[in-house]
Design an enzyme around this catalytic site. Structure first.
Site, PDB file in Angstrom:
ATOM      1  N   TRP A  71      -8.284   7.737  -5.234  1.00 10.82           N
ATOM      2  CA  TRP A  71      -7.788   7.098  -4.013  1.00 10.82           C
ATOM      3  C   TRP A  71      -8.460   7.806  -2.840  1.00 10.82           C
ATOM      4  O   TRP A  71      -8.166   8.956  -2.547  1.00 10.82           O
ATOM      5  CB  TRP A  71      -6.271   7.225  -3.949  1.00 10.82           C
ATOM      6  CG  TRP A  71      -5.635   6.556  -2.776  1.00 10.82           C
ATOM      7  CD1 TRP A  71      -6.164   5.586  -1.985  1.00 10.82           C
ATOM      8  CD2 TRP A  71      -4.317   6.799  -2.260  1.00 10.82           C
ATOM      9  NE1 TRP A  71      -5.275   5.199  -1.016  1.00 10.82           N
ATOM     10  CE2 TRP A  71      -4.136   5.933  -1.161  1.00 10.82           C
ATOM     11  CE3 TRP A  71      -3.293   7.665  -2.636  1.00 10.82           C
ATOM     12  CZ2 TRP A  71      -2.963   5.911  -0.427  1.00 10.82           C
ATOM     13  CZ3 TRP A  71      -2.126   7.626  -1.904  1.00 10.82           C
ATOM     14  CH2 TRP A  71      -1.957   6.770  -0.822  1.00 10.82           C
ATOM     15  N   ARG A 123     -19.789 -17.320 -12.127  1.00  8.82           N
ATOM     16  CA  ARG A 123     -19.627 -18.101 -10.897  1.00  8.82           C
ATOM     17  C   ARG A 123     -20.802 -19.065 -10.767  1.00  8.82           C
ATOM     18  O   ARG A 123     -21.840 -18.880 -11.422  1.00  8.82           O
ATOM     19  CB  ARG A 123     -19.549 -17.172  -9.683  1.00  8.82           C
ATOM     20  CG  ARG A 123     -20.815 -16.357  -9.464  1.00  8.82           C
ATOM     21  CD  ARG A 123     -20.577 -15.209  -8.513  1.00  8.82           C
ATOM     22  NE  ARG A 123     -19.697 -14.225  -9.103  1.00  8.82           N
ATOM     23  CZ  ARG A 123     -18.817 -13.496  -8.408  1.00  8.82           C
ATOM     24  NH1 ARG A 123     -18.727 -13.638  -7.101  1.00  8.82           N
ATOM     25  NH2 ARG A 123     -18.048 -12.630  -9.016  1.00  8.82           N
ATOM     26  N   TYR A 131       0.843  -1.193   0.000  1.00  9.27           N
ATOM     27  CA  TYR A 131       0.000   0.000   0.000  1.00  9.27           C
ATOM     28  C   TYR A 131       0.882   1.248   0.000  1.00  9.27           C
ATOM     29  O   TYR A 131       2.010   1.221   0.503  1.00  9.27           O
ATOM     30  CB  TYR A 131      -0.909  -0.012   1.238  1.00  9.27           C
ATOM     31  CG  TYR A 131      -2.130   0.872   1.128  1.00  9.27           C
ATOM     32  CD1 TYR A 131      -3.121   0.605   0.202  1.00  9.27           C
ATOM     33  CD2 TYR A 131      -2.288   1.978   1.972  1.00  9.27           C
ATOM     34  CE1 TYR A 131      -4.252   1.395   0.107  1.00  9.27           C
ATOM     35  CE2 TYR A 131      -3.421   2.780   1.890  1.00  9.27           C
ATOM     36  CZ  TYR A 131      -4.396   2.483   0.950  1.00  9.27           C
ATOM     37  OH  TYR A 131      -5.521   3.284   0.866  1.00  9.27           O
ATOM     38  N   GLY A 164      -7.013  -2.572  -8.578  1.00  8.85           N
ATOM     39  CA  GLY A 164      -6.375  -3.395  -9.605  1.00  8.85           C
ATOM     40  C   GLY A 164      -6.328  -4.843  -9.180  1.00  8.85           C
ATOM     41  O   GLY A 164      -5.252  -5.425  -9.051  1.00  8.85           O
ATOM     42  N   MET A 165      -7.491  -5.441  -8.991  1.00 10.19           N
ATOM     43  CA  MET A 165      -7.556  -6.786  -8.422  1.00 10.19           C
ATOM     44  C   MET A 165      -6.836  -7.836  -9.265  1.00 10.19           C
ATOM     45  O   MET A 165      -6.281  -8.788  -8.725  1.00 10.19           O
ATOM     46  CB  MET A 165      -9.017  -7.182  -8.210  1.00 10.19           C
ATOM     47  CG  MET A 165      -9.731  -6.399  -7.130  1.00 10.19           C
ATOM     48  SD  MET A 165     -11.349  -7.079  -6.726  1.00 10.19           S
ATOM     49  CE  MET A 165     -12.212  -6.923  -8.283  1.00 10.19           C
TER      50      MET A 165
END
Length: 370
Positions: free
Chosen positions: A303, A209, A85, A279-280
């Site tokens: 942010w 899923r 982070y 940004g997974m």
């Protein structure tokens, strides 16, 4: 399944409307406390530990003793532990950036808070995964205690991110469309609910899923206009869906990156804006040249921690929280479906928070209240 997921929410309504009945004897000079900490950066499954301590009851003139009630596990919390982070606390550190607590004691020069008030951290890195915290009053923000505790505990990051992204980048009008990926995330769910309240349509992209039908039904119950899969977003059917709407999306929210971001970028209207807030996939965004030249699309980022840090004295900050809590009271902004854990069960809580296709937000409940 939904009833099971929302059981903590129903429980928290009782927490929100009933004052805590715990009474601390004034003669007690210290209070037993637990905190989830890390002394080094790395895999959360390896570097986190539970520390037991005694918390002094006495506070300095401008300090406040807070008993934490609830605190969620957010991606930013995990990133801090990993050391990825952008803002990192000094080690060793108590984990957790978000949560709600009740004021127990105040110093002699504290005038803005009193015992019984609910507070949330005013900034990132507070350390919410613990029973008690002593803090200077300037590091806390008073919030209403007539709302569900889970709503107060999860208001600071995700609803605020959704609110600012919908307000700050494009001037939207009733009927306009917003497209987003990661729509089942806590931010995505907040976007859906706020967009519904403000009269915007939403196209919501999620990963395929096993329980897709159930997820689609849930997101539509929150106000989603359309829910589609990543595969659908790449198909000609997606083009037909966008063409059937009043106008193409003017605003896109990206929390995935990679091809997913490129796919929603392609659906933007002329002069549309894509805001990236996560940004997974950890993959870069490929930007079609035509989107920049012919559509004049604009790419930017948001942010929330930085926005809050830079706007501490901005009246818009207060207005945002007032708006969000008003919607909470009206049941127009529901917290994400959740699952609660005790601090002592932190390893299980963190492990499940890292798993794919999470169906619920993992939340630390510091005590079981009546």
């Amino acid at each position: 399944m939904l009833l099971k997921l929302f059981a903590p929410v129903l429980h928290s309504f009782r927490v929100g409307v009933q004052r805590m009945t715990h009474v601390f004897a004034r003669s007690t000079s210290s209070l037993p406390s637990q905190a989830i900490m890390h002394s080094e950066h790395g895999d959360p499954n390896s570097v986190l530990y539970l520390e037991n301590s005694q918390m002094p009851r006495t506070v300095q003139d401008t300090e406040v003793l807070v008993k934490m009630i609830m605190a969620p596990i957010n991606p930013s919390d995990i990133n801090m532990v990993e050391g990825t982070y952008h803002m990192l606390p000094r080690l060793p550190a108590v984990c957790g950036n978000e949560g709600v607590g009740e004021v127990v004691e105040v110093g002699g020069r504290v005038s803005s808070l009193r015992p019984g008030d609910w507070v949330i951290p005013a900034d990132t890195g507070f350390g919410t995964w613990r029973n008690f915290a002593v803090s200077d009053q300037t590091l806390l923000r008073k919030v209403p205690n007539d709302v569900p505790a889970i709503s107060a505990a999860t208001i600071m990051v995700n609803p605020c991110t959704a609110y600012r992204m919908l307000k700050d980048f494009v001037c939207l009008h009733e009927g306009d469309c917003v497209i987003q990926n990661g729509a089942n995330s806590a931010v995505g769910q907040a976007v859906i609910q706020l967009a519904k309240e403000w009269g915007y349509q939403t196209i919501n992209v999620v990963r395929n899923r096993p329980d897709l039908d159930q997820l689609t039904e849930y997101l539509k119950s929150l106000g989603a206009t359309h829910v589609v899969t990543e595969e659908f977003s790449r198909s000609h059917q997606m083009k037909d869906l966008v063409s059937s709407m009043k106008s193409p999306p003017k605003l896109a929210f990206n929390t995935v990156g990679g091809d997913s971001a490129t796919n929603i970028l392609k659906r933007l209207d002329n002069k549309g804006v894509m805001v990236t807030y996560g940004g997974m996939s950890k993959k870069s965004i490929a930007v079609p040249t035509g989107a920049l030249i012919f559509k004049r699309a604009r790419l930017t980022g948001y942010w929330n921690a930085k926005w809050v840090q830079e706007n501490k004295e901005n009246p818009e900050l207060v207005r945002m929280f007032d708006d969000l809590f008003d919607l909470v009271r009206e049941c127009k902004l529901l917290p994400p479906a959740s699952e609660t854990f005790s601090l002592s069960d932190f390893q299980h809580a963190v492990k499940t928070s890292l798993e794919g296709f999470k169906g619920s937000k993992k939340i630390f409940l510091m005590d079981e209240y009546p």
